[in-house]
Design a protein around this motif. Sequence first.
Motif, PDB file in Angstrom:
ATOM      1  N   MET A   1       0.681  -1.214  -0.058  1.00  8.46           N
ATOM      2  CA  MET A   1       0.064   0.032  -0.164  1.00  8.46           C
ATOM      3  C   MET A   1       0.854   1.085   0.038  1.00  8.46           C
ATOM      4  N   PRO A   2       0.575   2.199  -0.711  1.00 15.26           N
ATOM      5  CA  PRO A   2       1.179   3.295  -0.838  1.00 15.26           C
ATOM      6  C   PRO A   2       1.279   4.271   0.483  1.00 15.26           C
ATOM      7  N   ILE A   3       2.132   4.938   0.841  1.00 18.61           N
ATOM      8  CA  ILE A   3       2.350   5.688   1.824  1.00 18.61           C
ATOM      9  C   ILE A   3       2.924   7.210   1.614  1.00 18.61           C
ATOM     10  N   PHE A   4       1.868   8.168   1.927  1.00 20.45           N
ATOM     11  CA  PHE A   4       2.227   9.501   1.687  1.00 20.45           C
ATOM     12  C   PHE A   4       2.401  10.326   2.979  1.00 20.45           C
ATOM     13  N   GLN A   5       3.636  10.832   3.206  1.00 25.11           N
ATOM     14  CA  GLN A   5       3.679  11.652   4.533  1.00 25.11           C
ATOM     15  C   GLN A   5       4.702  12.870   4.469  1.00 25.11           C
ATOM     16  N   GLU A   6       4.468  13.836   5.265  1.00 24.93           N
ATOM     17  CA  GLU A   6       5.292  14.891   5.159  1.00 24.93           C
ATOM     18  C   GLU A   6       6.582  14.747   6.072  1.00 24.93           C
ATOM     19  N   LYS A   7       7.728  15.010   5.687  1.00 27.71           N
ATOM     20  CA  LYS A   7       9.008  14.879   6.407  1.00 27.71           C
ATOM     21  C   LYS A   7       8.792  16.190   7.282  1.00 27.71           C
ATOM     22  N   THR A   8       9.334  15.864   8.534  1.00 25.17           N
ATOM     23  CA  THR A   8       9.296  16.911   9.503  1.00 25.17           C
ATOM     24  C   THR A   8      10.733  16.892  10.410  1.00 25.17           C
ATOM     25  N   GLN A   9      11.069  17.984  11.067  1.00 24.14           N
ATOM     26  CA  GLN A   9      11.985  17.889  11.968  1.00 24.14           C
ATOM     27  C   GLN A   9      11.512  17.858  13.349  1.00 24.14           C
ATOM     28  N   HIS A  10      12.138  16.924  14.396  1.00 23.57           N
ATOM     29  CA  HIS A  10      11.685  16.848  15.442  1.00 23.57           C
ATOM     30  C   HIS A  10      12.598  17.666  16.747  1.00 23.57           C
ATOM     31  N   LEU A 104     -11.707  18.747   6.291  1.00 25.18           N
ATOM     32  CA  LEU A 104     -10.723  19.520   6.803  1.00 25.18           C
ATOM     33  C   LEU A 104     -11.098  20.496   8.142  1.00 25.18           C
ATOM     34  N   LEU A 105     -12.053  21.235   7.888  1.00 26.15           N
ATOM     35  CA  LEU A 105     -12.512  22.237   9.058  1.00 26.15           C
ATOM     36  C   LEU A 105     -12.696  21.365  10.203  1.00 26.15           C
ATOM     37  N   GLN A 106     -13.114  20.171  10.051  1.00 25.43           N
ATOM     38  CA  GLN A 106     -13.478  19.238  11.339  1.00 25.43           C
ATOM     39  C   GLN A 106     -12.065  18.687  12.028  1.00 25.43           C
ATOM     40  N   ILE A 107     -11.208  18.456  10.903  1.00 21.55           N
ATOM     41  CA  ILE A 107      -9.871  17.974  11.469  1.00 21.55           C
ATOM     42  C   ILE A 107      -9.326  19.008  12.189  1.00 21.55           C
ATOM     43  N   LYS A 108      -9.505  20.241  11.572  1.00 23.13           N
ATOM     44  CA  LYS A 108      -8.484  21.565  12.285  1.00 23.13           C
ATOM     45  C   LYS A 108      -9.305  21.837  13.695  1.00 23.13           C
ATOM     46  N   ALA A 109     -10.652  21.501  13.663  1.00 24.46           N
ATOM     47  CA  ALA A 109     -11.173  21.655  15.017  1.00 24.46           C
ATOM     48  C   ALA A 109     -10.649  20.871  16.056  1.00 24.46           C
ATOM     49  N   MET A 110     -10.404  19.278  15.497  1.00 25.31           N
ATOM     50  CA  MET A 110      -9.952  18.419  16.577  1.00 25.31           C
ATOM     51  C   MET A 110      -8.595  18.604  16.921  1.00 25.31           C
ATOM     52  N   THR A 148      -0.730  19.194   3.506  1.00 26.66           N
ATOM     53  CA  THR A 148       0.533  20.112   3.647  1.00 26.66           C
ATOM     54  C   THR A 148       0.616  21.436   4.298  1.00 26.66           C
ATOM     55  N   LEU A 149      -0.546  21.801   4.486  1.00 28.36           N
ATOM     56  CA  LEU A 149      -0.688  23.118   5.238  1.00 28.36           C
ATOM     57  C   LEU A 149      -0.498  22.908   6.823  1.00 28.36           C
ATOM     58  N   LEU A 150      -0.681  21.944   7.205  1.00 24.31           N
ATOM     59  CA  LEU A 150      -0.702  21.663   8.688  1.00 24.31           C
ATOM     60  C   LEU A 150       0.694  21.876   9.153  1.00 24.31           C
ATOM     61  N   ASP A 151       0.773  22.514  10.263  1.00 23.77           N
ATOM     62  CA  ASP A 151       2.154  22.621  10.966  1.00 23.77           C
ATOM     63  C   ASP A 151       2.373  21.629  11.998  1.00 23.77           C
ATOM     64  N   ARG A 152       2.234  20.072  11.451  1.00 27.74           N
ATOM     65  CA  ARG A 152       2.381  19.018  12.454  1.00 27.74           C
ATOM     66  C   ARG A 152       3.031  17.897  11.728  1.00 27.74           C
ATOM     67  N   PRO A 153       3.502  16.836  12.224  1.00 28.39           N
ATOM     68  CA  PRO A 153       3.709  15.521  11.559  1.00 28.39           C
ATOM     69  C   PRO A 153       2.350  14.802  11.039  1.00 28.39           C
ATOM     70  N   TRP A 154       2.194  14.561  10.066  1.00 21.45           N
ATOM     71  CA  TRP A 154       0.910  13.675   9.410  1.00 21.45           C
ATOM     72  C   TRP A 154       1.549  12.806   8.416  1.00 21.45           C
ATOM     73  N   MET A 155       0.735  11.652   8.200  1.00 22.34           N
ATOM     74  CA  MET A 155       0.682  10.682   7.323  1.00 22.34           C
ATOM     75  C   MET A 155      -0.508  10.399   6.737  1.00 22.34           C
ATOM     76  N   ALA A 156      -0.585  10.148   5.204  1.00 21.62           N
ATOM     77  CA  ALA A 156      -1.797   9.553   4.881  1.00 21.62           C
ATOM     78  C   ALA A 156      -1.491   7.964   4.546  1.00 21.62           C
ATOM     79  N   GLN A 157      -2.401   7.051   4.840  1.00 18.36           N
ATOM     80  CA  GLN A 157      -2.106   5.799   4.538  1.00 18.36           C
ATOM     81  C   GLN A 157      -3.274   5.084   3.998  1.00 18.36           C
TER      82      GLN A 157
END
Length: 181
Positions: A1-10, A104-110, A148-157
């Motif tokens: 299964m493809p994985i798409f994620q943002e690379k972030t510095q921790h 997206l609006l609901q994710i941002k609320a969470m 990609t606009l979120l300022d946090r680590p994320w991944m879509a699977q």
Amino acid sequence: MPIFQEKTQHKNKRTFTKLRTRLWENESRKERECARIEENAAISKLFVQQEVADLDQGDAESAVRLAAPYSIIPQVQKVCSVVDGFIYVANAEARRKHEREVELLQIKAMIDPALGSPRRPLLVLCCVSRPDVHRIPCVYVSHQLQLTLLDRPWMAQDTDAESLVGFLEGIEWILREVGRL
């Protein structure tokens, strides 16, 4: 299964011995079944749409509905304030109509930083009901949700509910990310 994620510095690398992750879905099982039968999206009971100043031009009601941010009910706010990460299940079936702007609006609320650390990871499981169902690939779902606009680590699977292919890869990723908080 493809994985798409943002690379972030921790920057902060504390290790947690317990994982407190909140898995949320916009609909109960019964509501999803009704929605499948009726081909309509079920209404979420987790969110409250905030009032926005009245608009006086055109189709004001639909403009307000799309532009209004969401807040979450108080019971869910308490849960969101103590979790270390979030898992969102997005319907990725190509035959279904999707309201990604609302999602997206609901994710941002969470994931609102007022409820906890803004670095808590977000896993988006792009789910279909069965492996043979035509899907929207996770890279497209992540684009539609503007992850990609979120300022946090994320991944879509990519995953499917029947065989759970891809599910463990997503869980492993969020466990690694939570360990980096």
